[in-house]
Design an enzyme around this catalytic site. Structure first.
Site, PDB file in Angstrom:
ATOM      1  CB  THR A 106      -0.945   0.005   1.215  1.00  0.00           C
ATOM      2  OG1 THR A 106      -1.736  -1.195   1.209  1.00  0.00           O
ATOM      3  CG2 THR A 106      -1.880   1.202   1.174  1.00  0.00           C
ATOM      4  CG  ASP A 150       4.307   2.712   6.508  1.00  0.00           C
ATOM      5  OD1 ASP A 150       4.095   2.008   5.491  1.00  0.00           O
ATOM      6  OD2 ASP A 150       5.109   2.382   7.395  1.00  0.00           O
ATOM      7  N   GLY A 151       1.391   2.362   5.306  1.00  0.00           N
ATOM      8  CA  GLY A 151       0.228   1.516   5.485  1.00  0.00           C
ATOM      9  C   GLY A 151       0.191   0.949   6.892  1.00  0.00           C
ATOM     10  N   GLY A 159       3.989  -4.303  10.643  1.00  0.00           N
ATOM     11  CA  GLY A 159       5.132  -5.197  10.667  1.00  0.00           C
ATOM     12  C   GLY A 159       4.997  -6.472   9.884  1.00  0.00           C
ATOM     13  CG  LEU A 160       1.309  -8.416   9.115  1.00  0.00           C
ATOM     14  CD1 LEU A 160      -0.038  -8.865   8.562  1.00  0.00           C
ATOM     15  CD2 LEU A 160       1.850  -9.465  10.084  1.00  0.00           C
ATOM     16  CD  GLU A 197       6.943  -0.303   8.245  1.00  0.00           C
ATOM     17  OE1 GLU A 197       6.689  -0.643   7.086  1.00  0.00           O
ATOM     18  OE2 GLU A 197       6.388  -0.827   9.239  1.00  0.00           O
ATOM     19  CE  LYS A 232      -4.459  -3.860   4.950  1.00  0.00           C
ATOM     20  NZ  LYS A 232      -3.703  -5.128   4.959  1.00  0.00           N
TER      21      LYS A 232
END
Length: 231
Positions: free
Chosen positions: A33, A87-88, A101-102, A109, A127
């Site tokens: 993403t 960020d996603g 963290g996946l 990050e 999400k």
């Protein structure tokens, strides 16, 4: 991944890129993403819609993508404070607390997010959760030397812990560490659990991002972009 979700990611990436203004120092997130936002920023630069931005990537993969798009990069040594980090997230709760963290980039990050004046999270409706841990494990970055004692410790906290692997080998982060994915039956207090996880020597970082996100742009099933702010 279905074309539907690819399109939702593109929509949020485009929307996030529109928040970037000339002269900003931008943090570039990691993952599929966040990559959409990075690509959209690259297109805006190429079209001369924004100028004189400089970016800090949160992973080696993001750095490679940014260079391919001719996005100027810098480091935290040169720019210790960022205007905006995009960020996603793997989970977003109603308080805009996150699990990340996946993609195995949680340490960098979190460093970049903490150094940023504003943090913008992007994602699709999948999400959104009412409570962290509903859908995703809690990733914990650990030095390889400490794998077994940390695993035992996390299991003592109630986690079902799995070493993250790819093609039969442990996933290694950009900092040379491993990831333990921790599944909890329920996470009643993410802050308290995060402190407990960090208390064990050998733990480098966990995937709770608490109190860091300022806004989220979430693509709903119908393509509407919903802007969420921290309560």
């Amino acid at each position: 991944m279905s074309d539907e979700f690819q399109e939702l990611k593109r929509l949020t990436g485009d929307a996030a890129a529109e928040t970037v203004q000339s002269g900003m120092v931008i943090g570039l997130g990691s993952g599929s993403t966040a990559d959409m936002a990075t690509r959209a920023i690259g297109r805006r630069l190429a079209a001369d819609q924004i100028r004189n931005i400089i970016c800090i990537p949160s992973s080696e993969n993001t750095a490679r993508l940014a260079r391919a798009l001719h996005i100027p990069l810098t480091t935290l040594d040169e720019q210790p404070t960022l205007d905006l980090y995009i960020d996603g997230a793997d989970e977003i709760d109603p308080q805009l607390d996150l699990i990340k963290g996946l993609g195995a980039s949680l340490l960098r990050e979190k460093v970049v997010a903490t150094a940023s004046r504003s943090v913008l999270i992007i994602g699709d409706y999948r999400k959104l959760v009412q409570q962290l841990g509903e859908r995703s494990p809690l990733p914990v970055e650990v030095i390889p030397f400490a794998q077994q004692p940390v695993t035992s410790y996390l299991e003592g906290l109630g986690a079902r812990t799995i070493l993250r692997t790819r093609d039969g080998k442990a996933v290694i982060t950009d900092e040379g560490n491993i990831i333990l994915d921790c599944y909890f039956d329920e996470i009643a207090d993410a802050g308290q659990l995060g402190q407990a996880v960090r208390a064990q020597p050998g733990v480098v970082e966990h995937g709770f991002f608490l109190g860091l996100a300022d806004e989220a742009l979430v693509a709903m099933a119908d393509g509407e972009i919903r802007r969420l702010t921290r309560p």
